[in-house]
Design a protein around this motif. Structure first.
Motif, mmCIF file in Angstrom:
data_model
loop_
_atom_site.group_PDB
_atom_site.id
_atom_site.type_symbol
_atom_site.label_atom_id
_atom_site.label_comp_id
_atom_site.label_asym_id
_atom_site.label_seq_id
_atom_site.Cartn_x
_atom_site.Cartn_y
_atom_site.Cartn_z
ATOM 1 N N VAL A 1 0.846 -1.201 0.000
ATOM 2 C CA VAL A 1 0.000 0.000 0.000
ATOM 3 C C VAL A 1 0.880 1.249 0.000
ATOM 4 C CG1 VAL A 1 -1.741 1.305 1.284
ATOM 5 C CG2 VAL A 1 -1.900 -1.199 1.151
ATOM 6 N N VAL A 2 1.960 1.241 0.791
ATOM 7 C CA VAL A 2 2.895 2.364 0.792
ATOM 8 C C VAL A 2 3.502 2.547 -0.598
ATOM 9 C CG1 VAL A 2 5.095 3.219 1.729
ATOM 10 C CG2 VAL A 2 3.439 2.123 3.246
ATOM 11 N N LEU A 3 3.884 1.442 -1.236
ATOM 12 C CA LEU A 3 4.467 1.497 -2.573
ATOM 13 C C LEU A 3 3.490 2.104 -3.571
ATOM 14 C CD1 LEU A 3 6.844 0.548 -4.495
ATOM 15 C CD2 LEU A 3 5.496 -1.532 -4.826
ATOM 16 N N GLN A 4 2.278 1.569 -3.617
ATOM 17 C CA GLN A 4 1.288 2.039 -4.597
ATOM 18 C C GLN A 4 0.837 3.477 -4.303
ATOM 19 O OE1 GLN A 4 0.692 0.455 -7.240
ATOM 20 N NE2 GLN A 4 0.310 -1.721 -6.984
ATOM 21 N N ALA A 5 0.718 3.811 -3.020
ATOM 22 C CA ALA A 5 0.327 5.178 -2.659
ATOM 23 C C ALA A 5 1.406 6.172 -3.069
ATOM 24 C CB ALA A 5 0.069 5.265 -1.155
ATOM 25 N N SER A 6 2.671 5.780 -2.914
ATOM 26 C CA SER A 6 3.775 6.666 -3.288
ATOM 27 C C SER A 6 3.848 6.853 -4.796
ATOM 28 C CB SER A 6 5.092 6.097 -2.759
ATOM 29 O OG SER A 6 5.067 5.996 -1.343
ATOM 30 N N ILE A 7 3.509 5.812 -5.539
ATOM 31 C CA ILE A 7 3.459 5.944 -7.000
ATOM 32 C C ILE A 7 2.330 6.898 -7.399
ATOM 33 C CG2 ILE A 7 2.966 4.719 -9.154
ATOM 34 C CD1 ILE A 7 4.290 2.234 -7.866
ATOM 35 N N LYS A 8 1.198 6.769 -6.733
ATOM 36 C CA LYS A 8 0.019 7.567 -7.085
ATOM 37 C C LYS A 8 0.152 9.029 -6.651
ATOM 38 C CE LYS A 8 -4.308 8.540 -8.107
ATOM 39 N NZ LYS A 8 -4.744 8.671 -9.521
ATOM 40 N N TRP A 9 0.552 9.249 -5.401
ATOM 41 C CA TRP A 9 0.513 10.606 -4.842
ATOM 42 C C TRP A 9 1.886 11.206 -4.544
ATOM 43 C CZ3 TRP A 9 -3.125 7.192 -1.973
ATOM 44 C CH2 TRP A 9 -4.420 7.283 -2.456
ATOM 45 N N LYS A 10 2.941 10.467 -4.851
ATOM 46 C CA LYS A 10 4.308 10.927 -4.577
ATOM 47 C C LYS A 10 4.444 11.278 -3.089
ATOM 48 C CE LYS A 10 5.280 10.445 -8.941
ATOM 49 N NZ LYS A 10 6.111 9.320 -9.426
ATOM 50 N N GLU A 11 5.109 12.397 -2.786
ATOM 51 C CA GLU A 11 5.349 12.746 -1.386
ATOM 52 C C GLU A 11 4.061 13.118 -0.639
ATOM 53 O OE1 GLU A 11 8.580 15.564 -0.920
ATOM 54 O OE2 GLU A 11 9.539 14.745 -2.711
ATOM 55 N N LYS A 12 3.032 13.477 -1.362
ATOM 56 C CA LYS A 12 1.762 13.815 -0.712
ATOM 57 C C LYS A 12 1.120 12.598 -0.053
ATOM 58 C CE LYS A 12 0.662 17.743 -3.716
ATOM 59 N NZ LYS A 12 -0.303 18.308 -4.719
ATOM 60 N N ALA A 13 1.570 11.411 -0.430
ATOM 61 C CA ALA A 13 1.039 10.193 0.191
ATOM 62 C C ALA A 13 1.284 10.190 1.692
ATOM 63 C CB ALA A 13 1.682 8.963 -0.452
ATOM 64 N N LEU A 14 2.394 10.800 2.136
ATOM 65 C CA LEU A 14 2.737 10.810 3.560
ATOM 66 C C LEU A 14 1.649 11.462 4.395
ATOM 67 C CD1 LEU A 14 6.475 11.832 3.156
ATOM 68 C CD2 LEU A 14 5.623 9.560 3.744
ATOM 69 N N GLN A 15 0.979 12.450 3.824
ATOM 70 C CA GLN A 15 -0.086 13.137 4.555
ATOM 71 C C GLN A 15 -1.281 12.208 4.803
ATOM 72 O OE1 GLN A 15 0.480 16.135 5.709
ATOM 73 N NE2 GLN A 15 2.383 16.476 4.570
ATOM 74 N N LYS A 16 -1.394 11.172 3.986
ATOM 75 C CA LYS A 16 -2.508 10.241 4.145
ATOM 76 C C LYS A 16 -2.186 9.104 5.102
ATOM 77 C CE LYS A 16 -4.494 10.826 -0.522
ATOM 78 N NZ LYS A 16 -5.939 10.862 -0.171
ATOM 79 N N PHE A 17 -0.905 8.910 5.405
ATOM 80 C CA PHE A 17 -0.497 7.776 6.225
ATOM 81 C C PHE A 17 -0.805 8.012 7.696
ATOM 82 C CE2 PHE A 17 3.201 6.565 3.141
ATOM 83 C CZ PHE A 17 2.268 6.196 2.189
ATOM 84 N N ASN A 18 -1.423 7.026 8.321
ATOM 85 C CA ASN A 18 -1.595 7.010 9.770
ATOM 86 C C ASN A 18 -0.774 5.821 10.260
ATOM 87 O OD1 ASN A 18 -2.380 6.951 12.454
ATOM 88 N ND2 ASN A 18 -4.535 7.392 12.016
ATOM 89 N N GLY A 19 0.385 6.104 10.808
ATOM 90 C CA GLY A 19 1.240 5.009 11.225
ATOM 91 C C GLY A 19 2.584 5.478 11.718
ATOM 92 N N MET A 20 3.515 4.556 11.742
ATOM 93 C CA MET A 20 4.897 4.850 12.109
ATOM 94 C C MET A 20 5.780 4.290 11.006
ATOM 95 S SD MET A 20 5.446 2.047 15.150
ATOM 96 C CE MET A 20 5.053 0.298 14.884
ATOM 97 N N TRP A 21 6.832 5.034 10.648
ATOM 98 C CA TRP A 21 7.648 4.545 9.548
ATOM 99 C C TRP A 21 9.014 5.228 9.493
ATOM 100 C CZ3 TRP A 21 3.415 7.796 8.630
ATOM 101 C CH2 TRP A 21 3.716 9.057 8.109
ATOM 102 N N ALA A 22 9.922 4.502 8.900
ATOM 103 C CA ALA A 22 11.152 5.041 8.340
ATOM 104 C C ALA A 22 11.279 4.350 6.999
ATOM 105 C CB ALA A 22 12.346 4.736 9.228
ATOM 106 N N LEU A 23 11.401 5.112 5.936
ATOM 107 C CA LEU A 23 11.380 4.491 4.611
ATOM 108 C C LEU A 23 12.374 5.159 3.672
ATOM 109 C CD1 LEU A 23 9.699 6.406 2.370
ATOM 110 C CD2 LEU A 23 7.768 5.675 3.765
ATOM 111 N N GLY A 24 12.813 4.365 2.700
ATOM 112 C CA GLY A 24 13.607 4.861 1.594
ATOM 113 C C GLY A 24 12.873 4.574 0.298
ATOM 114 N N TRP A 25 12.751 5.577 -0.545
ATOM 115 C CA TRP A 25 11.932 5.481 -1.771
ATOM 116 C C TRP A 25 12.771 5.957 -2.960
ATOM 117 C CZ3 TRP A 25 7.724 3.882 -4.215
ATOM 118 C CH2 TRP A 25 7.234 4.599 -5.306
ATOM 119 N N LEU A 26 12.945 5.078 -3.931
ATOM 120 C CA LEU A 26 13.743 5.402 -5.113
ATOM 121 C C LEU A 26 12.858 5.489 -6.340
ATOM 122 C CD1 LEU A 26 16.455 5.710 -6.659
ATOM 123 C CD2 LEU A 26 16.535 3.199 -6.780
ATOM 124 N N ASP A 27 12.935 6.628 -7.017
ATOM 125 C CA ASP A 27 12.287 6.808 -8.324
ATOM 126 C C ASP A 27 13.407 6.787 -9.365
ATOM 127 O OD1 ASP A 27 11.164 7.761 -10.675
ATOM 128 O OD2 ASP A 27 9.871 9.211 -9.661
#
Length: 632
Positions: free
Chosen positions: A109-135
């Motif tokens: 879900v994080v992967l697909q959300a990041s593809i769809k909304w790019k960095e704006k996906a973070l605003q939709k996340f309710n959780g805890m995370w540390a992530l690395g994302w490569l485009d």
């Protein structure tokens, strides 16, 4: 909950295989993810990039959840540590856009959300995370850390080898840069020794290794990687300070209940056993009560003590009986004479010195959770910062009222707390001195060594120039919460357990933080509005309890009795690293300990941590000696 690591280097500038570096980093985080591991190495623009992941399987336990996770088109690569609690809702939203999912994981879900909304996906996340994302197509790389820093993320620029490293834990970076030795970062050392502050700044005790701050992103244009032209660190979220519009007391109480129960609901999502860490106080008891309201029968487990001064068992049992649930009691048999080797073991997992022996107790409790088969644990961390639960907030509130000329109201607040015998009568100078003006505090022996003499790295941990809410924010992001989530993460992950914190749901923070202070400190009670909201679900003795202790043990008394001879012998050794490095004056440290031991129980201006910090720092220096230039 997992461990992530990564290396980015300029093509042509390497003298060691990227895979070898990743392997060393990955192995030293295997406790974070014993269920699976994966490595991805590729190139984009002018760099080679390698990503590694250790998996603790929580959702979709099949191999389909393996990371690093690569999109079907091959353009995007993700490493993700944490938990996306609202993944079901986001998945449904993405499916409505036509996205097809291959797994039941939150990672996809994080992967697909990041593809769809790019960095704006973070605003939709309710959780805890540390992530690395490569485009790969755009040559962009993103590091991100959750809103309250529940998940760790560190980075380091290896300038000599034109290499950038990041990882969940510092020790992974130490292994990735071997045989490099790090200097001590003196401001962090100073603040730990003399202010008991851990994680008070992004810089760690290792010079050059830096934590990405909570609620921050780091973005990099890999096309200019070697010149570091386009690296940017910025805050993507901050708590709202806008009060609830038109909210009266009853509507606020109802909103608190609704959000809190939903926060617990989504944090119960798991394909492995879940438990609630019940301490006998308001915070953990309300988590257990809300889980019970949801029909969840997660295991209630508690730490109990043979010492009646520190045993919370009656209150824990009261809550369990009220909820008609069994209570699993764990007795932590800590032998004070075995504490030194145990402290070194805990320090290794913590990466930095610990704040007290309570961290050792928490480490042992997480081991017991593993033995009980509990993988996910709900904890009450964060409530005190949001609801003015600490004693210091009463002092800050009175100070704020006096500044504004509200003398009668300040007197009434003090009178209410004195009458209720909840904080005023519990005042302890050793604990309170760090928040008081210096002219009010009797000077104790100054143990500062030659290397730190004349240097001033002290932070103002008092009220400062703002109001109480602004001081709460500093606790959330600098003084209090960062150290607490640090040790909870490391002690739990040492045994591959996942801690979840319902009080740090950003919706709850946005509701509670802007509330006026008199809703939190009211009628002689801390956390008043939350007590009112939760009293229908709890025994009255717990909802309105005023003598709750923290996760305590007899540590202050051990150093005066059982550990006194050993501590004297240790401090008498002139070869201690803290002495040889010039951080601590040997004669003064011994004098301070003698003065501490002569104080009456529960009284005096010397706090337990004034002595303990010296010993814990020495333990840390010994554990990480081979990675440090202790004497520059």
């Amino acid at each position: 909950m997992c461990g992530i690591a990564g290396v980015i280097e300029a093509i042509g500038g390497r003298n060691e295989k990227l895979e070898s570096i990743l392997e060393r980093m990955d192995v030293f985080q295997n406790h974070r993810g014993p269920d699976d591991h994966g490595v991805w190495v590729g190139s984009t623009s002018s760099v080679r990039i390698g990503l590694a992941h250790r998996r603790l399987a929580i959702l979709d336990l099949s191999a389909a959840g393996r990371q690093p996770m690569v999109s079907s088109c091959g353009k995007y690569v993700l490493v993700f540590n944490g938990g996306l609690y609202n993944y079901k809702e986001l998945r449904a939203e993405l499916e409505a856009y036509g996205h097809v999912f291959k797994t039941r994981t939150d990672t996809e879900v994080v992967l697909q959300a990041s593809i769809k909304w790019k960095e704006k996906a973070l605003q939709k996340f309710n959780g805890m995370w540390a992530l690395g994302w490569l485009d790969r197509s755009e040559g962009k790389f993103l590091l991100s850390r959750d809103r309250f820093g529940e998940k760790p993320l560190y980075w380091f620029w290896d300038r000599e080898n034109h290499r950038f490293l990041f990882a969940s834990e510092i020790k992974a970076i130490l292994m990735g840069t071997r045989p490099h030795r790090f200097s001590l970062h003196l401001p962090a050392v100073f603040r730990y020794l003399f202010q008991s502050l851990l994680d008070g700044q992004p810089e760690t005790l290792f010079e050059g290794i830096v934590a990405l701050p909570a609620a921050h992103n780091m973005t990099s244009d890999l096309r200019d990687f070697d010149q570091r032209k386009d690296i940017e660190i910025y805050q993507y979220w901050q708590p709202s300070l806008a009060p609830m519009v038109g909210g009266n007391q009853e509507s606020i109480i109802e909103e608190i209940r609704d959000i809190f129960i939903d926060s617990v609901r989504i944090r119960l999502r798991s394909d492995v056993p879940v438990g609630v860490l019940l301490s006998g106080g308001l915070d953990s008891s309300t988590i257990a009560a809300m889980a019970n309201q949801l029909g969840d029968r997660s295991c209630l487990f508690s730490s109990v003590s043979r010492d009646p001064r520190f045993n919370e068992e009656p209150y824990m049992q009261m809550v369990a009986s009220h909820l008609k649930q069994p209570l699993t009691k764990v007795e932590l048999n800590i032998n004070p004479h075995n504490l030194w080797p145990m402290l070194q073991e805990v320090v290794w997992y913590n990466d930095e010195p610990v704040g007290s022996l309570s961290n050792v107790a928490h480490y042992l409790l997480m081991k017991q959770a593993k033995d009980l088969g509990i993988t996910v644990i709900l904890s009450g961390q964060g409530a005190d910062e949001l609801l003015c639960g600490y004693k210091k907030y009463l002092g800050f509130y009175v100070q704020h009222l006096l500044r504004r000329g509200k003398f009668v109201m300040a007197a009434k607040v003090l009178m209410d707390f004195s009458r209720n015998r909840s904080i005023v009568v519990q005042f302890n100078l050793g604990e309170a001195k760090r928040y008081l003006p210096r002219w009010l505090v009797r000077r104790t022996t100054n143990i500062v060594g030659e290397r730190l003499k004349g240097l001033s790295f002290e932070l103002d941990v008092g009220l400062g120039e703002g109001d109480v809410t602004e001081r709460q924010i500093r606790d959330l992001y600098q003084y209090s919460l960062p150290a607490l989530v640090h040790y909870e993460d490391r002690m739990s992950m040492a045994h591959s357990r996942e801690i979840r914190l319902p009080f740090l749901d950003y919706r709850l923070v946005d509701l509670l933080l802007p509330l006026s202070t008199d809703m939190k400190l009211h009628g002689g009670w801390t956390k008043w509005i939350f007590r009112k909201a939760m009293e229908p679900f709890l025994p009255k003795e717990v909802a309105w309890r005023k003598d709750k202790q923290g996760f305590v043990n007899p540590q202050s008394e051990w150093f005066k009795h059982e550990l006194r001879d050993y501590t004297n012998e240790l401090l008498a050794d002139d070869d201690l690293f803290v002495y040889r490095s010039g951080l601590v004056n040997p004669h003064s440290a011994r004098s301070l300990f003698a003065a501490y031991c002569s104080q009456p129980v529960g009284r005096g201006s010397i706090n337990f941590r004034d002595v303990f910090n010296v010993l814990a720092l020495e333990s840390w220096l010994r554990v990480f000696e081979r990675h440090l230039r202790i004497v520059d």
